[in-house]
Design a protein around this motif. Sequence first.
Motif, short mmCIF file in Angstrom:
data_model
loop_
_atom_site.label_atom_id
_atom_site.label_comp_id
_atom_site.label_asym_id
_atom_site.label_seq_id
_atom_site.Cartn_x
_atom_site.Cartn_y
_atom_site.Cartn_z
N SER A 82 60.52 35.09 31.26
CA SER A 82 59.11 34.97 30.87
C SER A 82 58.26 36.03 31.56
CB SER A 82 58.59 33.58 31.21
OG SER A 82 57.19 33.52 31.09
N PRO A 83 57.35 36.70 30.80
CA PRO A 83 56.44 37.67 31.44
C PRO A 83 55.58 37.03 32.53
CG PRO A 83 56.42 37.93 29.05
CD PRO A 83 57.19 36.68 29.34
N LEU A 84 55.19 35.76 32.35
CA LEU A 84 54.39 35.09 33.36
C LEU A 84 55.18 34.91 34.65
CD1 LEU A 84 52.51 32.33 31.32
CD2 LEU A 84 51.59 34.47 32.22
N ARG A 85 56.45 34.57 34.51
CA ARG A 85 57.27 34.41 35.70
C ARG A 85 57.47 35.74 36.41
NH1 ARG A 85 62.73 30.71 36.14
NH2 ARG A 85 63.42 31.43 38.18
N TYR A 86 57.56 36.82 35.65
CA TYR A 86 57.74 38.15 36.24
C TYR A 86 56.49 38.59 36.99
CZ TYR A 86 57.51 43.25 36.30
OH TYR A 86 57.33 44.55 36.69
N SER A 87 55.32 38.36 36.40
CA SER A 87 54.09 38.91 36.97
C SER A 87 53.41 37.97 37.97
CB SER A 87 53.09 39.24 35.85
OG SER A 87 52.75 38.07 35.11
N ARG A 88 53.68 36.66 37.87
CA ARG A 88 52.95 35.70 38.70
C ARG A 88 53.79 35.03 39.77
NH1 ARG A 88 49.08 32.45 34.37
NH2 ARG A 88 48.08 34.30 33.45
N TYR A 89 55.10 35.19 39.71
CA TYR A 89 55.97 34.51 40.68
C TYR A 89 57.07 35.45 41.16
CZ TYR A 89 53.76 30.05 39.66
OH TYR A 89 52.84 29.04 39.53
N PRO A 90 57.51 35.27 42.41
CA PRO A 90 58.66 36.04 42.89
C PRO A 90 59.93 35.58 42.16
CG PRO A 90 58.03 34.37 44.50
CD PRO A 90 56.97 34.37 43.44
N PRO A 91 61.01 36.36 42.26
CA PRO A 91 62.21 36.04 41.46
C PRO A 91 62.98 34.82 41.94
CG PRO A 91 62.57 37.97 42.84
CD PRO A 91 61.12 37.65 42.94
N LEU A 92 62.86 34.43 43.20
CA LEU A 92 63.64 33.32 43.73
C LEU A 92 62.72 32.18 44.17
CD1 LEU A 92 66.26 35.27 45.87
CD2 LEU A 92 66.46 34.49 43.50
N ALA A 93 63.20 30.95 44.04
CA ALA A 93 62.40 29.77 44.36
C ALA A 93 62.03 29.74 45.84
CB ALA A 93 63.15 28.50 43.97
N GLN A 94 62.92 30.21 46.73
CA GLN A 94 62.61 30.16 48.17
C GLN A 94 61.50 31.11 48.57
OE1 GLN A 94 65.64 30.85 46.85
NE2 GLN A 94 66.75 32.39 48.03
N TRP A 95 61.13 32.01 47.67
CA TRP A 95 60.04 32.95 47.96
C TRP A 95 58.70 32.48 47.41
CZ3 TRP A 95 63.23 37.85 46.28
CH2 TRP A 95 64.14 38.16 47.29
N VAL A 96 58.66 31.34 46.74
CA VAL A 96 57.41 30.84 46.15
C VAL A 96 56.41 30.50 47.25
CG1 VAL A 96 56.38 28.94 44.83
CG2 VAL A 96 58.50 30.02 44.04
N MET A 97 55.14 30.90 47.04
CA MET A 97 54.08 30.73 48.01
C MET A 97 53.15 29.58 47.61
SD MET A 97 54.65 33.00 50.33
CE MET A 97 53.08 33.10 51.19
N PRO A 98 52.25 29.12 48.50
CA PRO A 98 51.38 27.99 48.18
C PRO A 98 50.23 28.30 47.23
CG PRO A 98 51.71 28.21 50.57
CD PRO A 98 52.20 29.46 49.93
N SER A 99 49.92 29.59 47.00
CA SER A 99 48.75 29.92 46.18
C SER A 99 49.13 30.85 45.05
CB SER A 99 47.67 30.58 47.05
OG SER A 99 48.08 31.87 47.46
N ALA A 100 48.30 30.87 44.02
CA ALA A 100 48.54 31.79 42.90
C ALA A 100 48.46 33.24 43.36
CB ALA A 100 47.50 31.53 41.80
N LEU A 101 47.51 33.55 44.24
CA LEU A 101 47.41 34.89 44.79
C LEU A 101 48.66 35.25 45.57
CD1 LEU A 101 45.76 37.47 45.44
CD2 LEU A 101 44.87 36.24 47.44
N GLY A 102 49.12 34.34 46.43
CA GLY A 102 50.31 34.60 47.22
C GLY A 102 51.53 34.86 46.36
N ASN A 103 51.70 34.11 45.29
CA ASN A 103 52.85 34.32 44.41
C ASN A 103 52.76 35.64 43.67
OD1 ASN A 103 54.50 31.90 44.75
ND2 ASN A 103 52.75 30.80 43.93
N MET A 104 51.56 36.02 43.26
CA MET A 104 51.39 37.29 42.58
C MET A 104 51.73 38.46 43.50
SD MET A 104 47.95 38.74 40.74
CE MET A 104 47.77 37.24 39.78
N MET A 105 51.23 38.40 44.74
CA MET A 105 51.50 39.47 45.69
C MET A 105 52.96 39.45 46.14
SD MET A 105 48.61 41.02 45.86
CE MET A 105 48.65 42.04 47.33
#
Length: 302
Positions: free
Chosen positions: A116-139
Amino acid sequence: MTSLFDQIATLLDPRFVRSALLQVLVFLAANGFLVISAIGWTDTATWWYARSGTEKTALVTVTVAALVTGAMALAGQIHGLLRMYQGYALRGPLRVIGERQRTRHLRIFDRLLAGSPLRYSRYPPLAQWVMPSALGNMMRSSETHAFQRYRIDSAVVWPRLYAVLPPDFRTELAVSKTRVDGAVASLTLALLFTVSGTAVAALTLPWHAPLLCLALGSAVSWAAHRGLLRSAAPYAELVRSAFDLHRGLVIDAVGWTRATSFGAERRQWAQICRLWYQGIPDGPEGARALGYPSAPPESTRV
């Protein structure tokens, strides 16, 4: 006073003026409006016109000095504030809230398809890298892009890559980062005004004033947060593009030889990062993967 601000602006970095100075000016003006409203506009005007020229000059100088000092203090904290909004180093109640938000983002991450393009642009590739905020996940998505693709540790390589980026690309990156810094300052000051403005109004103005300040501050904070996300998206994409397009410039600058296949390039970058981070590649095989040019044959030497 306008000419004084113009003179100060000519001495300051335009990026500092846009990302911090003007923001603090609006913040102080909003709080000053509340204080003057509590004192009374007529009484304030009468007091001001009763001051001598020397007193007015001193007051203006102190005000401008406080403005510049506050803006410099805010600019010095932009990096830390940005990391806090991303979800790093949260403490106390913020840590509890952050864990809940990370759980929510993990659920969203799991619902998005891998391609998904949203997963590519808004989230890191691995679940263990997911952050608490939308900004954190984007960066975080942009920060882990280079490792996921090329085995490049962006924290190690980025300062070297930035130094060799083409001037036009570096300028565009700096402009985009200035927008992010300005959005961080806007969000921070909007949140501060929500607290300070509501408190001042509650202590000095009629009952409806603090409610109005709370509603206005919350609305501006929400808009500032959305603005931060909008400004962070192109910056994150530029960081990805820097690695995708110009990573080879780092190898050229050092004098190494670029790898000729995708697998060899990943091995090369893994050893480069190991060398720069730990001081030594991974044995003789790792040293060969760095890409030092081969010595010419004896017959071709002069």
